[in-house]
Write an enzyme that holds these catalytic residues in place. Sequence first.
Site, PDB file in Angstrom:
ATOM      1  N   SER A 123       0.834  -1.201   0.000  1.00 52.53           N
ATOM      2  CA  SER A 123       0.000   0.000   0.000  1.00 52.53           C
ATOM      3  C   SER A 123       0.872   1.256   0.000  1.00 52.53           C
ATOM      4  CB  SER A 123      -0.932   0.011   1.204  1.00 52.53           C
ATOM      5  OG  SER A 123      -0.188  -0.136   2.392  1.00 52.53           O
ATOM      6  N   ASP A 168       8.176  -2.695  -5.794  1.00 49.31           N
ATOM      7  CA  ASP A 168       6.796  -2.310  -5.491  1.00 49.31           C
ATOM      8  C   ASP A 168       6.326  -1.092  -6.294  1.00 49.31           C
ATOM      9  OD1 ASP A 168       7.242  -4.364  -3.773  1.00 49.31           O
ATOM     10  OD2 ASP A 168       7.130  -3.188  -1.942  1.00 49.31           O
ATOM     11  N   TYR A 218      14.196  -6.249   7.803  1.00 49.31           N
ATOM     12  CA  TYR A 218      14.349  -6.061   6.351  1.00 49.31           C
ATOM     13  C   TYR A 218      15.691  -5.391   6.058  1.00 49.31           C
ATOM     14  CZ  TYR A 218      13.327  -4.718   1.551  1.00 49.31           C
ATOM     15  OH  TYR A 218      13.387  -4.581   0.180  1.00 49.31           O
TER      16      TYR A 218
HETATM   17  C1  GLA Z   1       9.210  -5.396   0.204  1.00 46.95           C
HETATM   18  C2  GLA Z   1      10.101  -4.370  -0.497  1.00 46.95           C
HETATM   19  C3  GLA Z   1      10.485  -4.846  -1.902  1.00 46.95           C
HETATM   20  C4  GLA Z   1      11.052  -6.274  -1.875  1.00 46.95           C
HETATM   21  C5  GLA Z   1      10.151  -7.193  -1.051  1.00 46.95           C
HETATM   22  C6  GLA Z   1      10.759  -8.552  -0.856  1.00 46.95           C
HETATM   23  O1  GLA Z   1       7.975  -5.487  -0.432  1.00 46.95           O
HETATM   24  O2  GLA Z   1       9.440  -3.133  -0.595  1.00 46.95           O
HETATM   25  O3  GLA Z   1      11.392  -3.952  -2.484  1.00 46.95           O
HETATM   26  O4  GLA Z   1      12.369  -6.287  -1.407  1.00 46.95           O
HETATM   27  O5  GLA Z   1       9.847  -6.656   0.233  1.00 46.95           O
HETATM   28  O6  GLA Z   1      10.837  -9.219  -2.048  1.00 46.95           O
END
Ligand code: GLA
Length: 383
Positions: A123, A168, A218
């Site tokens: 989102s 994304d 992350y």
């Molecule tokens: C999130 C990040 C993406 C990608 C995914 C994992 O959605 O925004 O850039 O790294 O995780 O694939």
Amino acid sequence: MQDKIRRTFQDLFQSQPVIAFAPGRINLIGEHTDYQEGFVFPAAVGQGIYAAIGKNQANYCRLYSLDFEEEFTFSPDSISPKKGHWANYVMGMLSQLKQAGFIPQPFDMVIGGTIPVGAGLSSSAALSIAIGTAITSIFDYQVSKKSLVLYAQKSEHLYAGVNCGIMDPYASTFGKKAHALLLDCRSNSHREIPIDFGDFQLVLVNSKVKHSLADSAYNKRREACEKSVLLLKSEFPDINTLRDIALSDLEKVGKILPSVLFPKAKHVITENHRVIEASGLLHHGDLVSFGKLMNASHASLSDDFEVSCAELDFLANKAQKMEFVLGARMMGGGFGGCTLNLVKSDFLEEFKKQMKLSYQSAFGLEPEFIEVALSDGAMILAN
Ligand code: GLA
């Protein structure tokens, strides 16, 4: 939703808005490969974010969020991040445009959408792209789609604190109906692959959890990959990222990297190959083999990359055992959000019933089912 946004804008600002829409995304396969210049295979979906916009005569911007039922005003001349605030997405895009030489002008904006927040449908990228599309449209800024994607990514880094890859915002911008995008995150270019799921369909199961470590984990995973690249340069001097390591060199890689890093690198290297294989399989309609790759991707994300969680493992493993499911895996960054499932359409209700019952009894949570169709990317909507 479009009508609601329009009415809210008219009530608040007494004028007619221009409305931009940017979709959320799914990712068929290729997780945590984008920031290592690898391959991903996302698609835009029908659900997304709307941004209604109009110029104003004031010397400040007036924003309203339907989700938060809250107003926010700021001067476009002095933009700075406001920790954790939804308006960061507007200010973030605006500051990127400013840096690119576009003088920010005051405007009014209402934002709202149909993507469940925290479900992993991205989102936030959809929000940034909807905002960017809206602003560039009414002020007639000549910004290419690719630049808008890069601004959205940068804005997320600087204003939301997540060092995300490009997947994304790219999928939200370039999505195409009935196609997925085989995106090369080195050249930032894609091929549109037509996809026909035949008697099967994609369904997301939202675990309804988002573990709080998600954002910091992350960033840590990203750092682990970068560290591996530095160590591997001793043996592979020409590499820039893990994308450059061939599958056949995996054993060699295992001898160089310490045991905390090797499984993470292994995931990225093997996942890249799964993406290429999957895009070929889906192009030729081999859903069964694609489903197997989905399952392998989940195992790799869970066991090697360690970005799954008990809830996602439960949902994916349960679905994988059903005979009317071809494949299931966690989707997106991890630590919560959704699983992606390829389910035989005739058995959809049975799938939902069984998943709901078992998830509820294991975790006391009711999962949400989200049916998705591959859709077009961001656009300005007709009045
Ligand atoms: C999130 C990040 C993406 C990608 C995914 C994992 O959605 O925004 O850039 O790294 O995780 O694939």
